[in-house]
Design an enzyme around this catalytic site. Structure first.
Site, PDB file in Angstrom:
ATOM      1  N   ASP A   8       0.857  -1.184   0.000  1.00  0.00           N
ATOM      2  CA  ASP A   8       0.000   0.000   0.000  1.00  0.00           C
ATOM      3  C   ASP A   8       0.896   1.238   0.000  1.00  0.00           C
ATOM      4  OD1 ASP A   8      -2.202   1.612   0.080  1.00  0.00           O
ATOM      5  OD2 ASP A   8      -2.674   1.240   2.185  1.00  0.00           O
ATOM      6  N   ASP A 102      -2.640   2.351  -6.283  1.00  0.00           N
ATOM      7  CA  ASP A 102      -1.583   2.402  -5.263  1.00  0.00           C
ATOM      8  C   ASP A 102      -1.592   1.225  -4.295  1.00  0.00           C
ATOM      9  OD1 ASP A 102      -3.977   3.099  -4.074  1.00  0.00           O
ATOM     10  OD2 ASP A 102      -3.099   4.603  -2.761  1.00  0.00           O
ATOM     11  N   GLU A 103      -2.257   0.151  -4.658  1.00  0.00           N
ATOM     12  CA  GLU A 103      -2.439  -0.940  -3.701  1.00  0.00           C
ATOM     13  C   GLU A 103      -2.557  -2.259  -4.444  1.00  0.00           C
ATOM     14  OE1 GLU A 103      -5.687  -1.950  -0.159  1.00  0.00           O
ATOM     15  OE2 GLU A 103      -6.068  -0.345  -1.592  1.00  0.00           O
TER      16      GLU A 103
END
EC number: 2.7.7.7
Length: 351
Positions: A8, A102-103
């Site tokens: 993350d 983003d993860e």
């Protein structure tokens, strides 16, 4: 034994802006539209200390933090950086499940990198991401997929947390149910009313009690709390719905004003459907309305194609529930037929 890593990025959009403009590095910063009615996408850690959060209106955020700097998002830049991050993941495993720009989940069970150590792989991935992008990431490592996601929050920012196989039982026993993915605020309140607060509470009740009193979700929750839900990284997904919505700078004060927004929403939805090649896979139409008092309602109807008249009828139906409340947000969407041949390859850029 499986080895999962959840990566993350730390306040990703804001971190990109601070990287590209050092003047923003030490000020409270958020990403969002310029209007007071806009909604924030994310905020840096300085802003979060004031209570500023994603999905908060610009107006509310400014009340909490008068010095907050709000800059517009640069999605093309974020996607480019996300591609760099995905390239780092690919050095260590092909089993990658992006959840957003983003993860992502990674299954490194069979990776030979770093002598097969998931902990060292996560550490190296974070270092590689920083070297490639100048951005920091946090990681969770565990033998159970959803635990890895929870663990990635434990040492944020720029840290990692490992739950070893022999620690899983104790970790789940003390785990607050609100931390489990899928347990939202409303669900948590209902569980609390039944005396359920931690994983241990669920395990004591047993699977039969959970099914009887909570339903099928209760069975799934029990399996997670008992460590029976290992999970798997899915490298394909089937899109179940597609929607567009707009928050307006000024409230819409009548049904007619709301209806006048439908053509632009419909045009945007049509463009997105065509881009995804899903225009022939529609099985439901829906409308979402958020009123000025932040109450949200929706209406839907089974239908096989986009139809402006049906959207108008659904909007009128939803609007009536507001009892003449002004409207701050409108959205329209479609349900997508569940057909395997239309599975979409997971891409960070798609999410």
């Amino acid at each position: 034994m499986k080895k999962f890593i959840h990566i993350d990025m730390d306040c990703f959009y804001a971190a990109v802006e601070m990287r590209d403009n050092p003047k923003l590095a030490n000020v409270p910063l958020a990403i969002g539209g310029n209007s007071r009615r806009g909604v924030l996408s994310t905020a840096n850690y300085i802003a979060r200390e004031y209570g500023v959060r994603s999905a908060m209106s610009n107006y509310h955020a400014k009340q909490l933090c008068p010095d907050l700097v709000i800059v517009p998002g640069r999605m093309a830049v974020y996607k480019d950086v996300s591609t760099q991050i995905r390239a780092v993941f690919s050095r260590y495993t092909d089993l990658i499940e992006p959840l957003s720009l983003d993860e992502a989940y990674l299954d490194v069970t069979h990776s030979e990198q770093c002598k097969g150590s998931a902990t060292l792989i996560a550490q190296q991935i974070r270092a590689d991401i920083y070297n490639a992008t100048g951005l920091t990431a946090s990681a969770g490592i565990a033998p159970i997929k959803f635990i890895a996601k929870i663990a990635s929050d434990e040492n944020k920012p720029n840290g990692q947390f490992v739950v070893l196989p022999d620690q899983v039982d104790a970790f789940l026993a003390q785990l607050p149910l609100g931390k489990i993915p899928g347990v939202g605020k409303v669900t948590l309140e209902k569980l609390n009313l039944k005396g359920l607060y931690t994983g241990q509470d669920v395990r004591k009740k047993g699977v039969n009690w959970m099914q009887q009193h909570v339903g099928n979700f209760g069975v799934s929750l029990y399996q997670k709390c008992a460590g029976e839900h290992i999970g798997r990284v899915s490298t394909e997904r089937v899109r179940k719905s597609l929607s567009v919505e707009h928050t307006y700078e000024y409230n819409k004060n009548s049904l007619q004003e709301c209806l006048e927004q439908l053509p632009s929403l419909l045009e945007e939805l049509t463009t997105r459907l065509n881009k995804q090649q899903l225009q022939n896979q529609v099985n439901k139409l829906s409308v979402k309305v958020k009123f000025a008092n932040f109450v949200v309602t929706s209406a839907d109807q089974a239908h096989q194609q986009l139809n402006s008249d049906i959207f108008s009828e659904l909007l009128a139906k939803a609007y009536q529930r507001g009892l003449q409340q002004p409207v701050r947000l409108l959205g329209i969407g479609v349900g997508i037929k569940n057909q395997p041949q239309h599975n979409l390859q997971l891409s960070i850029l798609d999410m």
